[in-house]
Design a protein around this motif. Sequence first.
Motif, PDB file in Angstrom:
ATOM      1  N   VAL A   1       0.819  -1.210   0.000  1.00 25.73           N
ATOM      2  CA  VAL A   1       0.000   0.000   0.000  1.00 25.73           C
ATOM      3  C   VAL A   1       0.852   1.260   0.000  1.00 25.73           C
ATOM      4  O   VAL A   1       0.590   2.212  -0.750  1.00 25.73           O
ATOM      5  CB  VAL A   1      -0.981  -0.016   1.189  1.00 25.73           C
ATOM      6  CG1 VAL A   1      -1.644   1.342   1.364  1.00 25.73           C
ATOM      7  CG2 VAL A   1      -2.036  -1.092   0.984  1.00 25.73           C
ATOM      8  N   ALA A   2       1.891   1.290   0.839  1.00 24.22           N
ATOM      9  CA  ALA A   2       2.718   2.497   0.920  1.00 24.22           C
ATOM     10  C   ALA A   2       3.385   2.798  -0.424  1.00 24.22           C
ATOM     11  O   ALA A   2       3.362   3.941  -0.903  1.00 24.22           O
ATOM     12  CB  ALA A   2       3.759   2.342   2.020  1.00 24.22           C
ATOM     13  N   ARG A   3       4.002   1.781  -1.033  1.00 28.26           N
ATOM     14  CA  ARG A   3       4.661   2.007  -2.321  1.00 28.26           C
ATOM     15  C   ARG A   3       3.660   2.484  -3.363  1.00 28.26           C
ATOM     16  O   ARG A   3       3.942   3.404  -4.138  1.00 28.26           O
ATOM     17  CB  ARG A   3       5.332   0.714  -2.800  1.00 28.26           C
ATOM     18  CG  ARG A   3       6.003   0.879  -4.178  1.00 28.26           C
ATOM     19  CD  ARG A   3       6.411  -0.446  -4.784  1.00 28.26           C
ATOM     20  NE  ARG A   3       5.289  -1.351  -5.030  1.00 28.26           N
ATOM     21  CZ  ARG A   3       4.428  -1.209  -6.052  1.00 28.26           C
ATOM     22  NH1 ARG A   3       4.552  -0.196  -6.907  1.00 28.26           N
ATOM     23  NH2 ARG A   3       3.445  -2.077  -6.219  1.00 28.26           N
ATOM     24  N   ARG A   4       2.494   1.866  -3.380  1.00 26.31           N
ATOM     25  CA  ARG A   4       1.512   2.199  -4.412  1.00 26.31           C
ATOM     26  C   ARG A   4       0.980   3.626  -4.237  1.00 26.31           C
ATOM     27  O   ARG A   4       0.673   4.307  -5.225  1.00 26.31           O
ATOM     28  CB  ARG A   4       0.385   1.177  -4.387  1.00 26.31           C
ATOM     29  CG  ARG A   4       0.835  -0.190  -4.879  1.00 26.31           C
ATOM     30  CD  ARG A   4      -0.211  -1.265  -4.594  1.00 26.31           C
ATOM     31  NE  ARG A   4      -1.439  -1.042  -5.340  1.00 26.31           N
ATOM     32  CZ  ARG A   4      -2.566  -1.713  -5.115  1.00 26.31           C
ATOM     33  NH1 ARG A   4      -2.608  -2.627  -4.140  1.00 26.31           N
ATOM     34  NH2 ARG A   4      -3.637  -1.467  -5.848  1.00 26.31           N
TER      35      ARG A   4
ATOM     36  N   ASP B   1      -0.697   5.163  -7.605  1.00 26.06           N
ATOM     37  CA  ASP B   1      -1.505   4.067  -8.132  1.00 26.06           C
ATOM     38  C   ASP B   1      -2.959   4.270  -7.697  1.00 26.06           C
ATOM     39  O   ASP B   1      -3.348   3.946  -6.576  1.00 26.06           O
ATOM     40  CB  ASP B   1      -0.956   2.736  -7.595  1.00 26.06           C
ATOM     41  CG  ASP B   1      -1.725   1.529  -8.110  1.00 26.06           C
ATOM     42  OD1 ASP B   1      -2.754   1.728  -8.793  1.00 26.06           O
ATOM     43  OD2 ASP B   1      -1.299   0.392  -7.825  1.00 26.06           O
ATOM     44  N   ASP B   2      -3.780   4.798  -8.600  1.00 24.87           N
ATOM     45  CA  ASP B   2      -5.150   5.128  -8.229  1.00 24.87           C
ATOM     46  C   ASP B   2      -6.029   3.903  -8.007  1.00 24.87           C
ATOM     47  O   ASP B   2      -7.133   4.011  -7.460  1.00 24.87           O
ATOM     48  CB  ASP B   2      -5.788   6.062  -9.260  1.00 24.87           C
ATOM     49  CG  ASP B   2      -5.810   5.487 -10.666  1.00 24.87           C
ATOM     50  OD1 ASP B   2      -5.282   4.379 -10.858  1.00 24.87           O
ATOM     51  OD2 ASP B   2      -6.351   6.148 -11.562  1.00 24.87           O
TER      52      ASP B   2
ATOM     53  N   LEU C   1      -5.721   1.724  -5.862  1.00 25.42           N
ATOM     54  CA  LEU C   1      -5.889   1.471  -4.429  1.00 25.42           C
ATOM     55  C   LEU C   1      -7.287   1.841  -3.957  1.00 25.42           C
ATOM     56  O   LEU C   1      -7.819   1.245  -3.008  1.00 25.42           O
ATOM     57  CB  LEU C   1      -4.869   2.287  -3.625  1.00 25.42           C
ATOM     58  CG  LEU C   1      -3.520   1.653  -3.303  1.00 25.42           C
ATOM     59  CD1 LEU C   1      -2.635   2.679  -2.617  1.00 25.42           C
ATOM     60  CD2 LEU C   1      -3.684   0.418  -2.422  1.00 25.42           C
ATOM     61  N   TRP C   2      -7.887   2.818  -4.593  1.00 26.67           N
ATOM     62  CA  TRP C   2      -9.158   3.371  -4.123  1.00 26.67           C
ATOM     63  C   TRP C   2     -10.293   3.176  -5.126  1.00 26.67           C
ATOM     64  O   TRP C   2     -11.299   3.873  -5.056  1.00 26.67           O
ATOM     65  CB  TRP C   2      -8.983   4.853  -3.812  1.00 26.67           C
ATOM     66  CG  TRP C   2      -7.931   5.109  -2.779  1.00 26.67           C
ATOM     67  CD1 TRP C   2      -8.026   4.908  -1.437  1.00 26.67           C
ATOM     68  CD2 TRP C   2      -6.614   5.609  -3.007  1.00 26.67           C
ATOM     69  NE1 TRP C   2      -6.854   5.247  -0.809  1.00 26.67           N
ATOM     70  CE2 TRP C   2      -5.968   5.688  -1.757  1.00 26.67           C
ATOM     71  CE3 TRP C   2      -5.916   6.006  -4.138  1.00 26.67           C
ATOM     72  CZ2 TRP C   2      -4.654   6.140  -1.602  1.00 26.67           C
ATOM     73  CZ3 TRP C   2      -4.620   6.452  -3.997  1.00 26.67           C
ATOM     74  CH2 TRP C   2      -4.000   6.513  -2.742  1.00 26.67           C
ATOM     75  N   GLY C   3     -10.139   2.237  -6.049  1.00 26.46           N
ATOM     76  CA  GLY C   3     -11.201   2.006  -7.016  1.00 26.46           C
ATOM     77  C   GLY C   3     -10.634   1.722  -8.394  1.00 26.46           C
ATOM     78  O   GLY C   3      -9.438   1.444  -8.553  1.00 26.46           O
ATOM     79  N   PRO C   4     -11.453   1.818  -9.410  1.00 27.69           N
ATOM     80  CA  PRO C   4     -10.996   1.514 -10.769  1.00 27.69           C
ATOM     81  C   PRO C   4      -9.988   2.529 -11.283  1.00 27.69           C
ATOM     82  O   PRO C   4      -9.995   3.694 -10.879  1.00 27.69           O
ATOM     83  CB  PRO C   4     -12.285   1.550 -11.594  1.00 27.69           C
ATOM     84  CG  PRO C   4     -13.215   2.425 -10.802  1.00 27.69           C
ATOM     85  CD  PRO C   4     -12.889   2.174  -9.360  1.00 27.69           C
TER      86      PRO C   4
ATOM     87  N   ALA D   1      -5.451   8.788   3.821  1.00 24.53           N
ATOM     88  CA  ALA D   1      -5.481   8.102   2.527  1.00 24.53           C
ATOM     89  C   ALA D   1      -5.533   6.586   2.719  1.00 24.53           C
ATOM     90  O   ALA D   1      -6.259   5.878   2.003  1.00 24.53           O
ATOM     91  CB  ALA D   1      -4.254   8.500   1.704  1.00 24.53           C
ATOM     92  N   VAL D   2      -4.782   6.078   3.694  1.00 18.53           N
ATOM     93  CA  VAL D   2      -4.791   4.637   3.982  1.00 18.53           C
ATOM     94  C   VAL D   2      -6.155   4.214   4.537  1.00 18.53           C
ATOM     95  O   VAL D   2      -6.691   3.169   4.159  1.00 18.53           O
ATOM     96  CB  VAL D   2      -3.660   4.275   4.960  1.00 18.53           C
ATOM     97  CG1 VAL D   2      -3.782   2.814   5.404  1.00 18.53           C
ATOM     98  CG2 VAL D   2      -2.302   4.510   4.317  1.00 18.53           C
ATOM     99  N   ALA D   3      -6.721   5.022   5.414  1.00 21.97           N
ATOM    100  CA  ALA D   3      -8.050   4.708   5.948  1.00 21.97           C
ATOM    101  C   ALA D   3      -9.078   4.638   4.821  1.00 21.97           C
ATOM    102  O   ALA D   3     -10.004   3.809   4.858  1.00 21.97           O
ATOM    103  CB  ALA D   3      -8.465   5.745   6.989  1.00 21.97           C
ATOM    104  N   GLY D   4      -8.931   5.484   3.817  1.00 25.39           N
ATOM    105  CA  GLY D   4      -9.807   5.414   2.658  1.00 25.39           C
ATOM    106  C   GLY D   4      -9.693   4.070   1.951  1.00 25.39           C
ATOM    107  O   GLY D   4     -10.704   3.501   1.505  1.00 25.39           O
ATOM    108  N   TRP D   5      -8.476   3.556   1.846  1.00 23.66           N
ATOM    109  CA  TRP D   5      -8.269   2.222   1.271  1.00 23.66           C
ATOM    110  C   TRP D   5      -8.978   1.156   2.105  1.00 23.66           C
ATOM    111  O   TRP D   5      -9.656   0.272   1.559  1.00 23.66           O
ATOM    112  CB  TRP D   5      -6.769   1.937   1.183  1.00 23.66           C
ATOM    113  CG  TRP D   5      -6.424   0.505   0.892  1.00 23.66           C
ATOM    114  CD1 TRP D   5      -6.592  -0.153  -0.298  1.00 23.66           C
ATOM    115  CD2 TRP D   5      -5.862  -0.448   1.806  1.00 23.66           C
ATOM    116  NE1 TRP D   5      -6.163  -1.457  -0.173  1.00 23.66           N
ATOM    117  CE2 TRP D   5      -5.704  -1.668   1.102  1.00 23.66           C
ATOM    118  CE3 TRP D   5      -5.465  -0.380   3.134  1.00 23.66           C
ATOM    119  CZ2 TRP D   5      -5.177  -2.815   1.703  1.00 23.66           C
ATOM    120  CZ3 TRP D   5      -4.930  -1.512   3.734  1.00 23.66           C
ATOM    121  CH2 TRP D   5      -4.795  -2.711   3.031  1.00 23.66           C
TER     122      TRP D   5
END
Length: 539
Positions: A32-35, A40-41, A43-46, A365-369
């Motif tokens: 997750v951190a690297r992406r 890398d969008d 992570l949060w959807g298409p 941002a991570v919580a959003g993931w």
Amino acid sequence: MSNPPAGIDASIPSLYQPAIDARLAHAATEEVARRIFDHDDTLWGPAGQAEVSNRLGWLDVHDRLLKEVDDLEAFAKQAHADGLTEAVVLGMGGSSLAPEVFRRSFGTHAQGLILHVLDSTDADAVRDVEAEIDVAKALFVVSSKSGGTIETLSAFHYFWEKTGGNGAQFVAITDPGSGLAALGEEHGFRRVFLNDPNIGGRYSALSYFGIVPAALLGADLRALLGGAAELGASLREADPAANPGLWLGCALGELALAHRDKLTFVVDAPIESYGLWVEQLIAESTGKHGKGVLPVADEPLGAPEAYGGDRVFLHLHDASAGAGASDHDDVLRRLIAAEQPVITIGTRGAADLGRIMVLFELATAVAGWVLEINPFDQPNVQAAKDKTNDVLSMDTPPAIEEADADALTTLLTAGPPSYLAIQGYLAPTPEFDGEVTELRALIRDRSSMATTFGYGPRYLHSTGQLHKGGPPEGRFLQLLHEADDDVTIPGGKVATFETLKRAQADGDLLILRDHGLPAERIVLRGDPVAALRTIKENL
């Protein structure tokens, strides 16, 4: 549970530990951190969705602005040398909240300007700022990412006339190509700062929107930006045990999924105003599609029995004061004993704000993931703006009845997971803040509901997204005070500030009701502090 990274202490009940541990392991496996740093969008959807890959400029903006510190400090010194003594930020949301936190945390330095922030459409608030400054010696910082924010432009038109149209007293901060950028050039502004357009408003604290006002008040920019830069390496770590942002985001996201979604901030001096900024970051980023984390800022701490099972406490502890030096430590120990989750993060004064801000940006941002939502869009914000425009187009304001005793009792008769959001449409004052704080404690102690407070229209650009898009748990109490004397907006789209304020108050209340949420209004007549005190006593 896996040990948190250095600088974070966590006391989380064992019930939640397996899910958090599993999420931390998954975050490492999914890189997750690297992406995130690779933009890398997915992570949060298409792939290719709007407002993701073009909203990640905050990841390194502090590094870029560190290279501009000499220029920014020279700009501020020249303003001082030119006889300017005060700076007034005209902005809303992401354009005003970080400057407000910097103002309260850093104070004013000998070679800096006295910083004021105007993010209200209340006529008394506009007059209060004007009375506090010498208009002829003030620098007005007109801040708007879009360049079209109605509150900001209304304030600009007002003070442009007051200065006699002196462009040397104005600065713009906006995105390239905006109407405000063009206006600044046309009106001969002292300078137009073009911000990185790949940064959303709530992630813009360490961009020009926050750093230019910080430079003007004389803050230590190298410390502010350098702290964020120093944290950067650890935020790239794949292992959550070495990455505080990754660990914090996973923990908060999983706790929210377990219905521990009222994130209650306990903040030590001198950064006790931090909640003003972070509540927008978290609420507007996570509060959508029926999900979200409600940030609870500035609610006084109470006894363990005053809280329900929907809370997480996050203590920003002043590490420079030493262990056990916080006024909050004893209450927090009792909350831990009562099986409430408590997370403690060490801080090092106002100069540490840059590090703490980028930490929470990454964690959000991570919580959003974790929550499987896009933390960079705000799908419900436009609806309130549209409703405001609808109200402005009416010949007469809509008829909204004031809450009677029965309606108020019904509104306040609830418990967790409901929360009460108090919304004040009036000029901000320390005296009113104090009365609201006491009211919040009273309601919390009687109901165990989490309580929040925000001045309107400021909160529309902050927590308003979560109110409409988050879990349908909110109950809303609007406090409306009408200024005795209105203020005309010269050349504005709306005739007066009170007209605009009333339309915003009406529009938001109607939108909340359209969403099926309980929302009531009380009109504060006469002295608003005395009126609120009477309401509190009656309760």
